[in-house]
Write an enzyme that holds these catalytic residues in place. Structure first.
Site, PDB file in Angstrom:
ATOM      1  N   GLY A 210       0.836  -1.211   0.000  1.00 10.14           N
ATOM      2  CA  GLY A 210       0.000   0.000   0.000  1.00 10.14           C
ATOM      3  C   GLY A 210       0.858   1.242   0.000  1.00 10.14           C
ATOM      4  N   ASN A 211       0.282   2.356   0.332  1.00  8.99           N
ATOM      5  CA  ASN A 211       1.051   3.603   0.470  1.00  8.99           C
ATOM      6  C   ASN A 211       0.358   4.474   1.519  1.00  8.99           C
ATOM      7  OD1 ASN A 211      -0.878   5.485  -0.926  1.00  8.99           O
ATOM      8  ND2 ASN A 211      -0.494   4.066  -2.609  1.00  8.99           N
ATOM      9  N   TYR A 212       0.911   5.653   1.760  1.00  8.64           N
ATOM     10  CA  TYR A 212       0.455   6.475   2.895  1.00  8.64           C
ATOM     11  C   TYR A 212      -0.737   7.388   2.589  1.00  8.64           C
ATOM     12  CZ  TYR A 212       4.959   5.112   4.876  1.00  8.64           C
ATOM     13  OH  TYR A 212       6.009   4.395   5.352  1.00  8.64           O
ATOM     14  N   ALA A 278      -3.509   7.685  -5.129  1.00 10.74           N
ATOM     15  CA  ALA A 278      -2.137   7.176  -5.204  1.00 10.74           C
ATOM     16  C   ALA A 278      -2.251   5.684  -5.538  1.00 10.74           C
ATOM     17  CB  ALA A 278      -1.430   7.384  -3.879  1.00 10.74           C
TER      18      ALA A 278
END
Ligand code: PMT
Length: 401
Positions: A210-212, A278
């Site tokens: 995943g990402n932030y 994102a």
């Protein structure tokens, strides 16, 4: 711009209540009607007589008139107004607004109001920075309420910092800007796709890549478009944020593949798409059905590329469609953003760089540069994501003319 407009001015009990006298005068001078509601505490800071004289209307405080039993209908008042202004909004009042604690006329009217609500907080520095205040302000914004940020300076406590209620002139300017935008109707009824948040790419039943991204930027854009009358489909990856605007239809997705599927379906019927999610560029080539066990010192997971959604939509884009992409960069920011603008056939790209403090993932602020197809670029200072969303939508509106 404010002539004939009807405002509810909800005053709660803070020292800045004195500014409401000037605010009321300014609004009345503009030709607006002002119905003042006060909490019991507010009456300790400014008298009902002052407010009634300036607004030229009786002040409402109680649910009913104790002398003759007349009911002060919060529903009627809420429906009457073109906008409600809660100023000063104390920590207590914002907490009640955020949580629906309807123990006074100001809050019941707020809960009944169908109009836009402007909230001008004021409090002491430590109260302002307390996580509960931050959470309540975020909640109010997620309801579509418009926050008029307090200014910095000397506070009534003697502390210096953020917490001074915005000046009446600034509040009037915000109201004028809001109604000016609303009157323009350029986005009214336009179908818009917005993507937001991260994607989660499954590795096995308990892990993902995943990402932030929190979704804050994309949700703010969706809210801003919806407030200007657009019909928004918000395709979002996993996010804890909520949005309740009636013009937003939310579709929850998890992976890049899910997001692509949803966007592809929606895009054909849209005039505008804003790709602020994102999205993972790679996903595990094989997703394990069972939890992967620890076996060796190193582990290699083969990844395959995902669909570049913005690029795929750029290839399908028709003449009447307007496509906005984002570029999140860590180096050679402008050069990379320009490459994305051209290779994805975008009409506009919003560049944010992780080199700017306060910009990017999971913060309430962002610092952007907007670049159009003619390579004209506009730099903006660090602002709240709500204000950034406003700038982005302004730019879309002006380029669509
Ligand atoms: O959600 P927040 O916490 O508020 O954070 C906001 C944000 C930092 C996520 C947002 O401001 C932002 O920059 N979004 C884009 C992040 C990104 O993936 O940028 P990129 O430069 O890698 O991608 C370029 C563009 O292609 C973006 O419009 C992206 O949505 C799109 N893309 C990328 C990969 C992919 N597979 N499909 C895409 O559509």
């Amino acid at each position: 711009m404010l002539k004939g407009k009807k405002f509810i001015l909800g005053i709660s009990g803070g020292i800045a209540a004195y500014k409401c006298a000037h605010l009321t005068r300014l609004l009345v001078k503009e030709g607006a009607e002002v119905q003042v509601l006060m909490t019991k505490m507010a009456k300790e800071f400014i008298t009902p007589l002052t407010m009634a004289t300036l607004s030229k209307r009786p002040i409402l405080v109680e649910f009913y008139n104790p002398e003759n039993g007349d009911w002060n209908s919060h529903v009627d008042t809420g429906l009457w107004a073109d906008a409600m202004i809660v100023a000063p909004a104390t920590a207590n009042t914002m907490g009640k607004m955020a949580n629906g604690i309807a123990d006074n006329l100001l809050i019941t009217t707020y809960l009944s109001a169908k109009c836009p609500v402007f909230v001008a907080p004021t409090m002491d520095l430590d109260m302002y920075t307390h996580p509960s205040t931050t959470r309540n302000m975020e909640t109010l914004q997620s309801y579509g309420n418009i926050l008029i940020e307090p200014g910095s300076g000397e506070l009534a406590s003697g502390l210096v910092g953020k917490g001074r209620m915005a000046e009446p002139e600034e509040i009037v300017e915000k109201l004028k800007a809001y109604f000016k935008k609303k009157a323009s109707k350029k986005l009214a009824g336009k179908k818009v796709l917005v993507t937001a948040g991260p994607t989660h790419e499954k590795i096995d039943p308990v892990r993902f890549i995943g990402n932030y991204s929190s979704g804050k930027m994309g949700f703010a854009i969706a809210e801003e478009l919806a407030c200007r009358g657009a019909e928004v489909v918000l395709v979002t990856g996993p996010s804890s944020l909520s949005c309740n605007h009636p013009n937003i239809d939310r579709i929850n997705v998890v992976s890049a593949a899910d997001m692509y599927k949803a966007c592809e379906k929606v895009f054909a019927g849209c005039e505008i798409a804003v790709m602020s999610a994102a999205v993972a560029d790679y996903t595990p080539a094989v997703k394990a059905d069972q939890k992967m066990k620890r076996k060796s010192e190193t582990l290699t997971i083969e990844l395959k590329s995902t669909v570049d959604i913005a690029k795929a939509l750029g290839e399908k884009k028709k003449e009447n469609q307007f496509l906005v992409g984002f570029a999140l960069e860590t180096n050679d920011a402008e050069q990379n953003a320009l490459k994305k603008l051209n290779s994805k056939n975008l009409d506009l790209i919003v560049l944010n760089s992780l080199q700017d403090s306060g910009a990017g993932f999971n913060v309430d602020t962002n610092k952007i540069t907007i670049i159009n197809k003619q390579n004209n670029k506009k730099d903006f200072p660090l602002k709240s994501k709500v204000e950034v969303a406003n700038d982005i939508v302004d730019e879309i509106e002006s380029l669509m003319e």
